[in-house]
Scaffold this active site. Structure first.
Site: not given
Ligand SMILES: *Cc1c(COP(=O)(O)O)cnc(C)c1O
Length: 381
Positions: A185
């Site tokens: 991210k």
């Molecule tokens: C990455 C992601 C998540 C989950 O995030 P985590 O921190 O790994 O729990 C949820 N929603 C979307 C759209 C994502 O891309």
């Protein structure tokens, strides 16, 4: 492959590394001063009268938010099929049911004109997802929520930093907004997340539930001068707290967020300019708002070459890419549990069949960008 360009690399500098070392040497490894500092800096970054609750994933944050709004068995939550499974799985934790809606074929976000017809007496909340870092139509969503007395929980895993009508996602009038700090991210702590809310009751409940339902602020318990052994358990909570090690990375990642965003935006503009005349659809954008550019997606609708062959070719030329997302209505669990039919999600299905996420991250050099562009041109010629 020696000079293979991976789909993603995190941008971790010496300041993150030094801070983690300092944390390791401090003797305090779990939630403590660093986590509190990260939360305070996050509030400063977004601005506004908000609470920030650091957690160990966005999934955990969304679970806490749904618990705090009182989601119950058989309730319904309206969301999009075009997302990662985490958005919907947290609804199932309660025995509640996600109601999937198709996307707007241009923005790839939830089609807000389809929300009202999906509302029933069981509907409790709407969970929009800001796909790739382009904001959903939040005015429509908040207006519908108000009219039908529904909660709004934003999945902002892609949306740091993203604006909607000039305001940063995280500062709007929804009940909670959750950011992800997963490895790929825009801000990463390895694993982690941040829950933002303007509502003190939601904030208090989430703080309690993120650490075993203990009704004594985690920082108070760890840091106060008073005897630290006493606490009360007031609910069967979860183990969702962020560690100081993760927060130490986050503090420095946060400082660089606008700089990172600018770099990605610049690269996105170069992709736009160079790929414009090819038989592909470029990603949607807003003229007035900031796009986080977490993802840069192209769609192969006008090309004879299939999506999978395109990815295979790019791979052979030394470029990694990815697909976001395999829509939930095509996954066995969701499809079988809710008897979902792809014909009810024509846009999400069509987009999925054609979409590719190209590499877009701050560790990429001009040469890397050039390499992606040249190879795409070669493939589509
Ligand atoms: C990455 C992601 C998540 C989950 O995030 P985590 O921190 O790994 O729990 C949820 N929603 C979307 C759209 C994502 O891309």
């Amino acid at each position: 492959m020696k000079d293979f360009l991976p789909f993603h690399l995190p941008d971790i500098g010496n300041d993150e590394i030094d801070e983690v070392l300092k944390s390791l040497k401090s003797g305090w490894l779990t939630t403590g001063k660093q986590t509190k500092k990260f939360e305070e800096k996050f509030i400063e970054f977004l601005g506004g009268d908000i609470f920030a609750i650091a957690v160990n994933s966005a999934t955990a944050g969304m679970h806490l938010a749904l618990e705090a709004i009182g989601l119950k068995k058989d309730d319904e939550v309206i969301t999009t099929s075009y997302t990662f499974t985490a958005t919907a799985e947290v609804i199932r934790y309660f025995g509640a049911n996600p109601v999937f809606i198709d996307i707007d074929p241009y923005t790839l976000n939830i089609d807000t004109t389809k929300i009202e017809e999906a509302i029933t007496s069981k509907t409790k909340a709407i969970m929009p997802v800001h796909f790739a870092g382009l904001s959903c139509n939040m005015n429509d969503i908040l207006k519908i929520a108000k009219k039908y007395n529904l909660k709004v929980i934003e999945d902002a895993a892609h949306a740091l930093p993203t604006t909607y009508k000039g305001n940063l996602i995280g500062t709007l009038e929804s009940d909670a907004t959750i950011f992800s700090f997963y490895a790929t991210k825009t801000l990463t702590t390895g694993e982690g997340g941040m829950l933002i809310t303007k509502n003190k009751e939601i904030a208090d409940r989430c703080k309690t539930m993120r650490l075993h339902g203990i009704n004594r602020d985690v920082f108070d318990r760890y840091l106060s001068k008073k005897p630290a052994w006493y606490y009360e358990v007031v609910a069967p909570g979860y183990k969702y707290n962020m560690t100081d090690l993760a927060a130490s990375i986050g503090i420095h990642q946060l400082k660089k967020q606008w700089n990172f965003q600018e770099k990605r935006e610049k690269m996105a503009k170069i992709y736009d300019r160079e790929l414009m005349n090819l038989p592909i659809k470029l990603p949607p954008r807003s003229n007035s708002d900031k796009h986080s550019w977490h993802l840069y997606t192209i769609q192969l609708n006008f090309s004879k070459l299939g999506r999978d062959s395109f990815i295979q070719k790019l791979y052979e030329y030394g470029v990694g890419c990815s697909v976001h997302f395999i829509p939930l209505h095509l996954h066995p669990y969701w499809k079988n549990t809710y008897q979902l039919n792809a014909s009810n999600y024509p846009h999400a299905t069509e987009v999925y069949n054609n979409i590719i996420s190209l590499p877009l991250y701050t560790k990429m050099t001009n040469n890397d960008l050039e390499k992606v562009i040249e190879n795409i041109k070669k493939i589509l010629k």
